[in-house]
Scaffold this motif. Sequence first.
Motif, PDB file in Angstrom:
ATOM      1  N   HIS A   1       4.385   8.939  -1.417  1.00  0.00           N
ATOM      2  CA  HIS A   1       3.462   9.198  -0.318  1.00  0.00           C
ATOM      3  C   HIS A   1       2.662  10.443  -0.672  1.00  0.00           C
ATOM      4  O   HIS A   1       3.238  11.467  -1.009  1.00  0.00           O
TER       5      HIS A   1
ATOM      6  N   GLU B   1       0.383   5.655   1.059  1.00  0.00           N
ATOM      7  CA  GLU B   1       1.772   5.361   0.716  1.00  0.00           C
ATOM      8  C   GLU B   1       1.756   4.379  -0.436  1.00  0.00           C
ATOM      9  O   GLU B   1       0.936   3.459  -0.454  1.00  0.00           O
TER      10      GLU B   1
ATOM     11  N   GLU C   1       8.587   1.946   0.716  1.00  0.00           N
ATOM     12  CA  GLU C   1       7.746   3.104   0.403  1.00  0.00           C
ATOM     13  C   GLU C   1       8.454   3.947  -0.654  1.00  0.00           C
ATOM     14  O   GLU C   1       9.535   4.476  -0.405  1.00  0.00           O
TER      15      GLU C   1
HETATM   16 MG    MG Z   1       6.011   8.772   4.067  1.00  0.00          MG
END
Ligand code: MG
Length: 440
Positions: A286, A209, A283
């Motif tokens: 990813h 991430e 985040e």
């Molecule tokens: Mg994710």
Amino acid sequence: MRLSRYFMPILKENPKEAEIVSHRLMLRAGMIRQQSQGIYSWLPLGKRVLDKVNAIIRDEQNRAGAIELSMPTLQSAELWQESGRYDAYGKEMLRIKDRQDRPMLYGPTNEEMVTDIFRSSVKSYKDLPLNLYHIQLKFRDEIRPRFGTMRSREFMMKDAYSFDLTREGAEHSYNKMFAAYLRTFDRLGLRAIPMRADTGPIGGNLSHEFIILADTGESEVFCHKDFVGFDIPDDRTDFDSIEGLKSIFDKWTSLYAATSEMHDEAAFNAVPEGDRLSARGIEVGHIFYFGTKYSEAMGAKVQGPDGKEHFVHMGSYGIGPTRLVPAIIEASHDDNGIIWPASVAPFDIVVINMKAGDQACDDTCELIYAALTKAGKDVLYDDTDDRAGTKFATADLIGVPVQIIAGPRAVANGEVEVKDRKTGARETMTIEAAINRFVA
Ligand code: MG
Ligand code: ATP
């Protein structure tokens, strides 16, 4: 763009529903409007920023050899039944029936669809490696949509999917995206740190991430503080060099960095105490390598050099543009509003006419507006008859990097003021000098 003819619905009051600064500022600057829970319109100012973010993402995807296509938002349930995820995905998936009563869904991601595209036309290892991406809306019926477009139900994702004959090939494809992500976030003015991550319902065993450190972030993260100063792969990065990309990956994974799901207390405690960073993060990207999970389930295979059929090794790589816009604001604002990095600013320059209707001020502003526009700059010209104080507040709020201010006194001397939004520094100079500074 003349502000008098633009659509930029600024809010004077602080919206009560906004809990974090980026949400507040996006609403106040008239960038977005909530249409129903977790579903947003992007108003013109917001759309400009989103387009610039997407342009940078696209540029770096292309540089890394990924190829853009466009897949639909609506998908047939059949593909998802093949992979087994139709039942597994649960309530986050928005399920719909068409008029023939056929089950459809609004795509939360596209592994199945892209695998279907792949298997329908790629038959030989000679056509590999292949990486296909699109930038498209997704829908996930999140339990707790919040913070504006940071966690919404409908959101945009750049999702790329790589196909390789072997695991080694897939690792190189993974490293390409890894380096492309470092470059992308850097160009957006952000420091994103790759952290070992859980693979979740997408499955697989290699995953990172990309996390931006921010107090308002929803993830709890732990890492070595040296990541904050690491060098970003430069323009000369050769994406075909297996060794070169491997060394970038090795460097950026050489120190401890993990989200709470993958956190290993003992390993973290082995980092010298003064070097430990335990923080909150957002985040923004990813990446996953998941091997042959989908290719086996859906029969995506190619003929190898040995003449035999092989299931392809796949990876998927997501970035959230509609989350990145608030993430950039979280990282870059002050009490007066947003401070855009130049690369994504909705306009490069705002020209502020302090006394619209005054012939000298009007003439000066028109001259500057025309010259800078002709030079290819995105210019917002505040030609409205608002009070000067309101205009300054608006310009600061919307965060355009440079303000050129034309007031009657300065204009009478053939001068204007140039203000840097970030530092607040102001400089008086001739009209010609102001134009030349940005035309050069
Ligand atoms: Mg994710
Ligand atoms: P999260 O853990 O934040 O729920 P995720 O792990 O489910 O996200 P991925 O499937 O990895 O998300 O999606 C790739 C990217 O899409 C994320 O890194 C994020 O930038 C973006 N994204 C995912 N869900 C949302 C959402 N609800 N709103 C806005 N952006 C999102």
